[in-house]
Design an enzyme around this catalytic site. Structure first.
Site, mmCIF file in Angstrom:
data_model
loop_
_atom_site.group_PDB
_atom_site.id
_atom_site.type_symbol
_atom_site.label_atom_id
_atom_site.label_comp_id
_atom_site.label_asym_id
_atom_site.label_seq_id
_atom_site.Cartn_x
_atom_site.Cartn_y
_atom_site.Cartn_z
ATOM 1 N N LYS A 11 -2.940 11.239 8.006
ATOM 2 C CA LYS A 11 -2.180 10.072 8.466
ATOM 3 C C LYS A 11 -2.375 9.961 9.958
ATOM 4 O O LYS A 11 -2.597 10.972 10.632
ATOM 5 C CB LYS A 11 -0.685 10.253 8.170
ATOM 6 C CG LYS A 11 0.052 8.963 8.038
ATOM 7 C CD LYS A 11 -0.112 8.396 6.644
ATOM 8 C CE LYS A 11 0.453 7.002 6.524
ATOM 9 N NZ LYS A 11 0.508 6.581 5.116
ATOM 10 N N ASP B 247 -1.062 0.933 7.191
ATOM 11 C CA ASP B 247 0.286 1.392 6.859
ATOM 12 C C ASP B 247 1.218 0.407 7.592
ATOM 13 O O ASP B 247 0.778 -0.693 7.945
ATOM 14 C CB ASP B 247 0.497 2.848 7.308
ATOM 15 C CG ASP B 247 1.746 3.489 6.703
ATOM 16 O OD1 ASP B 247 1.703 3.905 5.546
ATOM 17 O OD2 ASP B 247 2.795 3.554 7.385
ATOM 18 N N GLY C 114 12.364 -4.539 2.559
ATOM 19 C CA GLY C 114 11.149 -4.814 3.308
ATOM 20 C C GLY C 114 10.653 -6.217 3.011
ATOM 21 O O GLY C 114 11.165 -6.903 2.092
ATOM 22 N N PHE C 115 9.676 -6.669 3.775
ATOM 23 C CA PHE C 115 9.051 -7.972 3.487
ATOM 24 C C PHE C 115 7.588 -7.956 3.925
ATOM 25 O O PHE C 115 6.981 -8.989 4.172
ATOM 26 C CB PHE C 115 9.818 -9.119 4.157
ATOM 27 C CG PHE C 115 9.742 -9.168 5.667
ATOM 28 C CD1 PHE C 115 10.357 -8.197 6.435
ATOM 29 C CD2 PHE C 115 9.042 -10.172 6.323
ATOM 30 C CE1 PHE C 115 10.286 -8.224 7.832
ATOM 31 C CE2 PHE C 115 8.961 -10.225 7.706
ATOM 32 C CZ PHE C 115 9.586 -9.242 8.463
ATOM 33 N N GLY C 116 7.006 -6.746 3.960
ATOM 34 C CA GLY C 116 5.606 -6.602 4.360
ATOM 35 C C GLY C 116 4.682 -6.634 3.157
ATOM 36 O O GLY C 116 5.044 -7.115 2.071
ATOM 37 N N ASN C 117 3.509 -6.092 3.349
ATOM 38 C CA ASN C 117 2.471 -6.119 2.327
ATOM 39 C C ASN C 117 2.916 -5.476 1.008
ATOM 40 O O ASN C 117 2.651 -5.984 -0.082
ATOM 41 C CB ASN C 117 1.233 -5.411 2.916
ATOM 42 C CG ASN C 117 0.210 -5.095 1.875
ATOM 43 O OD1 ASN C 117 0.188 -3.990 1.345
ATOM 44 N ND2 ASN C 117 -0.619 -6.057 1.546
ATOM 45 N N VAL C 118 3.631 -4.354 1.116
ATOM 46 C CA VAL C 118 4.033 -3.613 -0.087
ATOM 47 C C VAL C 118 5.094 -4.396 -0.862
ATOM 48 O O VAL C 118 5.001 -4.566 -2.086
ATOM 49 C CB VAL C 118 4.522 -2.200 0.306
ATOM 50 C CG1 VAL C 118 5.096 -1.473 -0.894
ATOM 51 C CG2 VAL C 118 3.392 -1.394 0.943
ATOM 52 N N ALA C 119 6.101 -4.907 -0.135
ATOM 53 C CA ALA C 119 7.167 -5.700 -0.768
ATOM 54 C C ALA C 119 6.567 -6.950 -1.415
ATOM 55 O O ALA C 119 6.962 -7.344 -2.521
ATOM 56 C CB ALA C 119 8.211 -6.097 0.274
ATOM 57 N N TRP C 120 5.609 -7.548 -0.736
ATOM 58 C CA TRP C 120 4.948 -8.758 -1.253
ATOM 59 C C TRP C 120 4.258 -8.488 -2.596
ATOM 60 O O TRP C 120 4.454 -9.205 -3.581
ATOM 61 C CB TRP C 120 3.956 -9.254 -0.190
ATOM 62 C CG TRP C 120 2.979 -10.273 -0.650
ATOM 63 C CD1 TRP C 120 3.227 -11.596 -0.860
ATOM 64 C CD2 TRP C 120 1.581 -10.058 -0.953
ATOM 65 N NE1 TRP C 120 2.068 -12.221 -1.273
ATOM 66 C CE2 TRP C 120 1.044 -11.306 -1.336
ATOM 67 C CE3 TRP C 120 0.743 -8.941 -0.925
ATOM 68 C CZ2 TRP C 120 -0.291 -11.457 -1.699
ATOM 69 C CZ3 TRP C 120 -0.586 -9.088 -1.288
ATOM 70 C CH2 TRP C 120 -1.095 -10.340 -1.668
HETATM 71 O O1 2IT Z 1 0.873 5.578 2.351
HETATM 72 C C1 2IT Z 1 -0.242 5.244 1.894
HETATM 73 O O2 2IT Z 1 -0.676 5.712 0.829
HETATM 74 C C2 2IT Z 1 -1.041 4.270 2.645
HETATM 75 N N1 2IT Z 1 -0.571 3.816 3.683
HETATM 76 C C3 2IT Z 1 -2.396 3.865 2.174
HETATM 77 C C4 2IT Z 1 -3.405 4.885 2.537
HETATM 78 C C5 2IT Z 1 -4.835 4.522 2.230
HETATM 79 O O3 2IT Z 1 -5.709 5.291 2.672
HETATM 80 O O4 2IT Z 1 -5.097 3.525 1.577
#
Ligand code: 2IT
Length: 445
Positions: A124, A164, A235-241
């Site tokens: 990370k 991320d 949330g309202f970002g990519n993951v929430a979307w």
């Molecule tokens: O927390 C995660 O798994 C990500 N932010 C995606 C990591 C990735 O390499 O696609």
């Protein structure tokens, strides 16, 4: 294995790194019994080796803002473990970023990536740079400066970053562009790239889609389905979307989203153009959800509050670590929540998890639920390596299969004598065993 002595020694070596110590403690408790059945692990000091990152790179990131003022941030890359494959994991740009947070994320990533069954190690990275209120040009200059400090540590078979929090397709594009200019090679090396330069179809949706596939499996295990259920998303970002899109497609009703300013409750369901509007809200760069209630008067904005106070069937934390605390969990349980699936990394505090497990509420941790994002990154790496692009159907089919497989692993390792599935235990044991065996196979290094 003596859990307390490992934790005490980590605390002494890394005082104050609370998120990192929290993530380690959860894994230690979950794998203790299995670990003790394998004297070869103890002999090779697998746990003592696994809890320390292989390498941490920190660097100063200096850039010039639009007023001509020089700005300094700190950049990091935590290369946690490459027993299974090249270091792999996202980059986070947020004012809160520090080493403890990136170490916890890199540690979690190692087990998550193992669960995907794809050959990826864990890492990370990120910076305390806040994209909030920054211009397009400032974001580009920052991304370029960040890569100047990091590029020598990256490579398609060494370390492959992605997005991320605070890092989406735009930022990945700028970082990849600078990286490619420096190495003069078109090897993928980043995932989440634009579709025109090596990105994979479905990658933007993958974390949310994968999470919902996992939730479908959790419900199927209880002979239930998602159609007709109400869902709270934070949330309202990519993951929430992505989660809102798939939940809606599967017939559920998403009633909340949230931001740092509070949450939106929309009893009519956040679907169709309202989901697209999340993208617009995100693109403004202001990091607020309040305007939703101005645009859609059927919704209510609750300033400074979290969505977990609403009565829903399913709760999907999609924002950030420790966003559901013990009190939130108690409220959800009192309101009869049927299922909680963390889509954010370590979205629940240990007190919240204890509350769910004690009340036998179906709960699954981020490292299982959100693994579809990095799994699809792995599929992007495969496509780059073979210089091909797969169809959306092909990627989605493989994502679906991977999520079903992760669910099966969790059930196998997490089913308790009374039949309750402890997904936290199952995910940690399955991920741990794969990494531990890979380390044993490669000797004392
Ligand atoms: O927390 C995660 O798994 C990500 N932010 C995606 C990591 C990735 O390499 O696609």
């Amino acid at each position: 294995m003596d859990i307390n002595s490992i934790l005490n020694s980590l605390e002494a070596k890394h005082p104050g790194e609370k998120e990192y110590l929290q993530a380690v403690k959860e894994v230690l408790i979950c794998v203790e019994d299995v670990y003790n059945q394998h004297p070869e692990f103890e002999k090779a000091k697998i746990m003592e080796r696994m809890v320390e990152p292989d390498r941490i790179v920190t660097f100063r990131v200096t850039w010039v803002d639009d007023r001509g003022e020089v700005q300094n941030n700190i950049g990091y890359r935590v290369q946690f473990n490459n027993a299974i494959g090249p270091y792999k994991g996202g980059i986070r740009f947020h004012a809160s970023v520090n080493l403890s947070i990136l170490k916890f994320l890199g540690f979690e990533q190692t087990f998550k990536n193992a669960l995907t069954t794809l050959p990826m190690g864990g890492a990370k990275g990120g910076s305390d740079f806040s994209p909030r209120g920054k211009s397009e040009a400032e974001i580009m200059r920052f991304c370029q400066a960040f890569i100047l400090g990091l590029w020598k540590n990256l490579g398609p078979d060494r370390d492959v970053p992605a997005g991320d929090i605070g890092v989406g397709g735009r930022e990945v594009g700028y970082m990849y562009g600078m990286y490619k200019k420096l190495v003069n090679e078109c090897t993928g090396t980043f995932t989440g790239k634009g579709l025109d330069f090596g990105g994979s179809l479905i990658r933007p949706e993958a974390t949310g889609f994968g999470a919902l596939y996992f939730v479908q499996s959790m419900l199927a295990e209880k002979n239930d389905t998602i159609a007709g259920k109400t869902v709270a998303i934070s949330g309202f970002g990519n993951v929430a979307w992505g989660a809102a899109l798939k939940a809606t497609e599967l017939g559920a009703k998403v009633v909340t989203i949230s931001g740092p300013d509070g949450y939106i409750y929309d009893p009519t369901g956040i679907s169709g153009d309202k989901i697209d509007y999340m993208l617009y809200l995100r693109a403004t760069g202001e990091d607020i959800v309040a305007p939703y209630a101005e645009r859609y008067p059927e919704a209510t904005f609750f300033p400074g509050r979290k969505p977990w106070e609403q009565k829903v069937d399913i709760a999907l934390p999609c924002a950030t670590q420790n966003e559901v605390n013990g009190e939130d969990a108690a409220t959800l349980v009192a309101n009869g929540v049927e299922l909680v699936a963390e889509v954010s990394n370590m979205g629940c505090t240990p007190e919240a998890i204890d509350t769910f497990i004690a009340s036998r509420t179906t709960y699954a941790p981020g490292k299982a639920v959100n693994a579809g994002g990095v799994a699809t990154s792995g599929l992007e790496m495969s496509q780059n390596a073979e210089h091909l692009q797969w169809s959306a159907e092909e990627v989605d089919r493989r994502l679906h299969e991977i999520m079903r497989n992760i669910h099966t692993q969790c059930v196998k390792h997490g089913t308790e004598p009374d039949g309750f599935i402890n997904y936290m235990k199952g995910a940690n044991i399955a991920g741990f065993m794969k990494v531990a065996n890979a380390m044993i196979g490669q000797g004392i290094i």
